[in-house]
Design an enzyme around this catalytic site. Sequence first.
Site, PDB file in Angstrom:
ATOM      1  N   LYS A  53     104.638  41.742  31.740  1.00  0.00           N
ATOM      2  CA  LYS A  53     103.808  41.427  32.912  1.00  0.00           C
ATOM      3  C   LYS A  53     102.358  41.183  32.474  1.00  0.00           C
ATOM      4  CE  LYS A  53     106.762  43.925  36.156  1.00  0.00           C
ATOM      5  NZ  LYS A  53     107.061  45.183  36.854  1.00  0.00           N
ATOM      6  N   GLN A  97     104.213  50.672  37.897  1.00  0.00           N
ATOM      7  CA  GLN A  97     105.598  50.484  37.450  1.00  0.00           C
ATOM      8  C   GLN A  97     106.473  51.649  37.903  1.00  0.00           C
ATOM      9  OE1 GLN A  97     106.792  47.724  36.058  1.00  0.00           O
ATOM     10  NE2 GLN A  97     108.842  48.487  35.724  1.00  0.00           N
ATOM     11  N   ASP A 120     103.190  44.126  44.697  1.00  0.00           N
ATOM     12  CA  ASP A 120     104.618  44.472  44.687  1.00  0.00           C
ATOM     13  C   ASP A 120     105.215  44.360  46.095  1.00  0.00           C
ATOM     14  OD1 ASP A 120     106.195  45.071  42.544  1.00  0.00           O
ATOM     15  OD2 ASP A 120     105.519  47.137  42.343  1.00  0.00           O
TER      16      ASP A 120
HETATM   17  N1  GUN Z   1     110.665  48.673  38.321  1.00  0.00           N
HETATM   18  C1  GUN Z   1     111.724  47.827  38.373  1.00  0.00           C
HETATM   19  N2  GUN Z   1     111.438  46.783  39.171  1.00  0.00           N
HETATM   20  C2  GUN Z   1     110.190  46.960  39.636  1.00  0.00           C
HETATM   21  C3  GUN Z   1     109.337  46.210  40.488  1.00  0.00           C
HETATM   22  O1  GUN Z   1     109.678  45.146  41.017  1.00  0.00           O
HETATM   23  N3  GUN Z   1     108.116  46.748  40.721  1.00  0.00           N
HETATM   24  C4  GUN Z   1     107.728  47.919  40.177  1.00  0.00           C
HETATM   25  N4  GUN Z   1     106.500  48.354  40.481  1.00  0.00           N
HETATM   26  N5  GUN Z   1     108.475  48.636  39.373  1.00  0.00           N
HETATM   27  C5  GUN Z   1     109.706  48.152  39.113  1.00  0.00           C
END
Ligand code: GUN
Length: 299
Positions: A53, A97, A120
């Site tokens: 990311k 995350q 998100d």
């Molecule tokens: N962990 C797995 N998928 C995601 C996501 O889309 N966002 C976040 N913040 N954590 C994740």
Amino acid sequence: MATIINGKDVAASVIAQIKSATADLQAASAVQPGLAVILVGADPASQAYVGSKSKMAKECGFKSVQHSLPEDTRQDDLMALVAELNADPTIHGILVQLPLPKHLDSEKVIQSILPEKDVDGLHVVNAGKLATGDSATGLISCTPAGALILVRQIRGDDLSGLNAVVIGRSNLFGKPMGQLLLSKNATVTMAHSRSRDLPGICATADILVAAVGRPEMVKADWVKPGATVIDVGINRVPAPEKGEGKSKLVGDCDYASCEPVAGAITPVPGGVGPMTIAMLMANTVIAAYRKAGKRAPNF
Ligand code: GUN
């Protein structure tokens, strides 16, 4: 033979649009989109996701900040970091995350992110805006937003008359996916582990979206001939055929048996996965445009 939906190619075209939107914003308003990603602990899969990311954010021309905190981080300290990023005018998007270590209250952390920085799409304000159809000011959860783009590639922008079945009812994916399909006029069924006759429900779907986290659960006879199958599962399973101790990624659909029945299908890997990260970048650039008082691009 189904059309194989190439998420890598679609994601690359979204990223190209983001790069040009970023350059336009910088030229017009001297604003550089800023994304902050917070990782707590040392889970290898989360580390890999967060790393890609941050890297993609840089590639898009964003300010990219990564905060890696120790496993034993206290709730107050994590909340203080979010508050600091909320107040930072150079940061337009904040992502924490998930999953967080068990001693931390994820919900409290997520809900403390300013809704306009919640790239998100997990804040209740953004979930509510999606539910009420306010796409002009809300932010949509990245994986469902990306999955919808893949559906539109095959079925177009108007899903009137089509039956869509979403298996899975999580806040992160299933619920927003159902809302998005509904907003495009599909007739939506939300199915889950407590549904009666899951195979029968799925067999009514023109658009079948699987997000259950069970390797290869969806079989060929669950799939209506010609259906668009969107596989959101990413499951690591043993692959002794590749050698001792080896593993591979499979989806929630049994690809080998479903592919000949489907009209179009996403592979795992290379389907929905690459779209998630692209939509995170899209949400960040959208948040930056809005903050600068400019009309945000559509993806
Ligand atoms: N962990 C797995 N998928 C995601 C996501 O889309 N966002 C976040 N913040 N954590 C994740």
